[in-house]
Design an enzyme around this catalytic site. Structure first.
Site, PDB file in Angstrom:
ATOM      1  N   LYS A   1      44.794  43.634  50.007  1.00 40.05           N
ATOM      2  CA  LYS A   1      44.136  42.613  49.186  1.00 40.05           C
ATOM      3  C   LYS A   1      42.929  42.054  49.933  1.00 40.05           C
ATOM      4  CE  LYS A   1      44.816  37.717  48.101  1.00 40.05           C
ATOM      5  NZ  LYS A   1      45.739  36.572  48.140  1.00 40.05           N
TER       6      LYS A   1
ATOM      7  N   TRP B   1      47.314  39.058  40.761  1.00 40.64           N
ATOM      8  CA  TRP B   1      47.541  37.831  39.997  1.00 40.64           C
ATOM      9  C   TRP B   1      47.268  36.578  40.843  1.00 40.64           C
ATOM     10  CZ3 TRP B   1      48.223  42.183  38.022  1.00 40.64           C
ATOM     11  CH2 TRP B   1      48.391  42.333  36.644  1.00 40.64           C
ATOM     12  N   HIS B   2      46.235  36.674  41.670  1.00 37.50           N
ATOM     13  CA  HIS B   2      45.835  35.527  42.482  1.00 37.50           C
ATOM     14  C   HIS B   2      44.496  34.979  42.009  1.00 37.50           C
ATOM     15  CE1 HIS B   2      48.499  36.992  46.094  1.00 37.50           C
ATOM     16  NE2 HIS B   2      49.198  36.637  45.020  1.00 37.50           N
ATOM     17  N   TYR B   3      44.227  35.083  40.718  1.00 37.28           N
ATOM     18  CA  TYR B   3      42.944  34.601  40.219  1.00 37.28           C
ATOM     19  C   TYR B   3      42.870  33.082  40.309  1.00 37.28           C
ATOM     20  CZ  TYR B   3      45.947  35.259  36.054  1.00 37.28           C
ATOM     21  OH  TYR B   3      46.989  35.302  35.175  1.00 37.28           O
ATOM     22  N   HIS B   4      41.641  32.580  40.422  1.00 31.60           N
ATOM     23  CA  HIS B   4      41.416  31.158  40.649  1.00 31.60           C
ATOM     24  C   HIS B   4      40.004  30.803  40.207  1.00 31.60           C
ATOM     25  CE1 HIS B   4      40.409  33.526  44.232  1.00 31.60           C
ATOM     26  NE2 HIS B   4      39.422  32.679  44.435  1.00 31.60           N
TER      27      HIS B   4
END
Length: 594
Positions: A427, A528-531
């Site tokens: 990542k 799924w670590h969107y911000h």
């Protein structure tokens, strides 16, 4: 290394595993008692009424705080504020307590098979062609993720200006209730030892702290494989002050615009039967509405409520409450690339437990034993499954129901062994590529249009190449030999399989396996670590108050400029508790929230 001669089978198994792993979603709760006994304040939205109202408030109960979104930040925030004030928590999904597929680590991938409106996850595809999902269940992301728990770095805490002492107290408050040390399986042990061997040192052992080197983090799965979500934190709330409504779909925030500055006064929501309700905050000076709907839901709700770029709102005939060009802008998702490694023997299932924190701007993680049950092989996996994803390789005119059914029949003939394997994930830590979120329509139930622009910034691409090179070394390290027996030629075969697998809807290129840059672009998936979308300094101030209006805050990952730590779950949980205590202390003094 023992590899099947049929590359199609391995490609398919890779797709199934990586698609599920990429989404990393579960909904679990580890308690089989009647949940109504422990959480008597949770009700269906259709039961919302003025039953607790008094004549002095006009026949309708008004709350000190209305929190929209019963997720990772919303649950600890509601529990904390309810210690001293009346709180209404509105969650669009249902409860996770009674669904065994949602409750157990061994069944977590089966949740993806359910793409119905009542599913715990809401599937969507970004305009980049990458599969995504949003939580739609009490507990939010903690109910549908891989469970990994690790804190933000001390540098991150200092950079964003949080009170370090209160941050640590808030982390510990969460950890005492729902966080565990993982059952450390042999595969994860090999990952740890391999990471150290290839230079990601030192071995920091088990720790919640963010430290350079290799570490084992916490998990919200207990030793029995049962998930403990943010929803359990509601048990710490004051039952006399807390109302939680599930299946309450908030469509917009209501404002009083008669003054110089618009003031939030209530929310309009629909219950599970489609009936419409309005809930109001009290007229007391510090009463507020707090939005905790996540990086997708929070900017979407602000836009639906009239806060955002004027031109975008007027296109959909939304009345402009406050013109702010930054709502929904500068969004990021940490790009993820993975390599599937078939094993020479079966191993126990494990999700993310080990992480390599490099100084090169990438994180290396791993999982194993995914989708080994017969059910996972033979069932239909919904929109995110191989029988759908495979269509990206079929010309549009040939994407028929017959083609889908034929692919499903072929999948049933897959050998069980094709599903043995693990993933090595890399990542990008702090992506510079930015995207945006805009409304698709004015229906709050529908997904907005989201673009992340993966690898549009050349730095991100350089970081990805560094990460893939580390992974290539890792799978050839000595601790891996018992599982993979990889040589250089085998690693290249694994890269080839990654290219041919249908892990996203991005077209492939002829030079994918020759150019690691092209490989990164074409095999990108989401962890799924969107911000972003409601950034501090652009949409909210440092107290998370929405600028340009009164009595409205946003407290969740949409306010982050970067994703904290290797995985944001711990910090979003902490932030809910942190801001709850901070608000109490602003109103009641420094001893509040203890």
């Amino acid at each position: 290394m023992a590899l099947t001669n049929n590359h199609h089978l391995l490609s398919l198994s890779f797709f199934l595993l990586s698609c599920f792993l990429a989404t990393l979603i579960t909904s679990c709760q580890g308690d089989y008692r009647l949940w109504q006994d422990e959480y008597p304040f949770i009700r269906r939205a259709s039961l919302f009424s003025s039953s607790r109202s008094t004549p002095s408030d006009g026949g309708k109960k008004k709350y000190d705080y209305i929190i929209v979104g019963g997720g990772t930040a919303g649950c600890p925030l509601a529990a904390t504020l309810s210690q001293n004030y009346s709180v209404l928590l509105l969650e669009r999904g249902g409860v996770p307590f009674t669904n065994i597929n949602v409750s157990l680590l061994s069944n977590f991938h089966l949740t993806l098979a359910d793409t119905s409106p009542s599913s715990a996850s809401q599937f969507f595809v970004s305009t980049d062609g990458v599969f995504n999902a949003r939580a739609r269940v009490l507990g939010g992301g903690t109910s549908i993720n891989a469970g990994f728990y690790t804190r933000a770095s001390t540098r991150y805490v200092k950079r964003v200006g949080w009170d370090a002492k209160l941050v640590n107290e808030s982390y510990r408050w969460v950890e005492k209730q729902i966080v565990h040390e993982p059952v450390f399986e042999p595969w994860q042990r090999a990952v740890r030892d391999g990471l150290v061997e290839v230079g990601i040192a030192p071995n920091n052992g088990f720790t919640y702290d963010h430290l350079y080197g290799t570490k084992v983090g916490g998990t919200i799965f207990d030793k029995y494989g049962r998930r403990h979500t943010a929803g359990e934190l509601l048990a710490s709330g004051n039952v006399r002050n807390l109302d939680v409504l599930v299946h309450a779909r908030v469509h917009k925030i209501i404002f009083d615009t008669t003054g110089l500055i618009p003031r939030a006064v209530g929310v309009l929501f629909k219950d599970e039967n489609g009936a419409q309700h309005v809930a109001y905050i009290s007229k007391r000076r510090r009463s507020e509405i707090i939005v905790t709907c996540g990086a997708i839901g929070s900017p979407q709700l602000l836009l639906l409520s009239g806060i955002g770029p004027r031109a975008d709102l007027e296109k959909l005939n939304i009345s402009v409450v406050h013109d702010n060009k930054f709502v929904g802008k500068h969004m990021s998702d940490n790009p993820l690339n993975s390599i599937f490694v078939p094993f020479s023997t079966s191993v126990k299932q494990s999700l993310i437990e080990t992480v390599g924190i490099t100084k090169k701007g990438v994180y290396i993680e791993a999982s194993s034993g995914f989708s080994q049950s017969p059910d996972s092989i033979h069932c239909h996996h919904g929109v995110a499954s191989a029988e759908i994803g495979q269509l990206s390789t079929i010309p549009p005119k040939e994407r028929t129901l017959e083609a889908i059914e034929a692919f499903k029949r072929n999948k049933k003939d897959l050998p069980h062994e094709a599903f043995h394997g693990g993933f090595i994930l890399e990542k990008i830590a702090r992506p510079k590529s930015k995207g945006q979120l805009v409304l698709n329509n004015t229906n709050a139930d529908d997904n907005p249009i989201v673009t992340f622009n993966y690898f549009s910034h050349p730095r991100d691409l350089r970081q990805c190449v560094k990460g893939i090179r580390i992974v290539k070394k890792l799978v050839r390290s000595k601790p891996f030999l018992n599982f993979t027996k990889c040589d250089k030629q085998t690693v290249n075969m694994l890269l080839n399989m990654s290219v041919t697998a249908n892990i996203n809807m991005i077209p492939r290129h002829a030079n994918d396996t020759k150019s690691l840059k092209q490989f990164c672009k074409d095999t990108v998936i989401s962890i799924w670590h969107y911000h972003g979308g409601c950034h501090v300094g652009r949409v909210v101030n440092t107290d998370y108050e929405v600028m340009g209006v009164h009595r409205l805050r946003v407290i969740d990952g949409s306010t982050f400029l970067e994703s904290p730590g290797t995985n944001p779950q711990a910090t979003v949980l902490m932030l809910g508790r942190y801001m709850g205590v901070k608000i109490l202390r602003e109103r009641l003094g420094t001893s509040a929230g203890l």
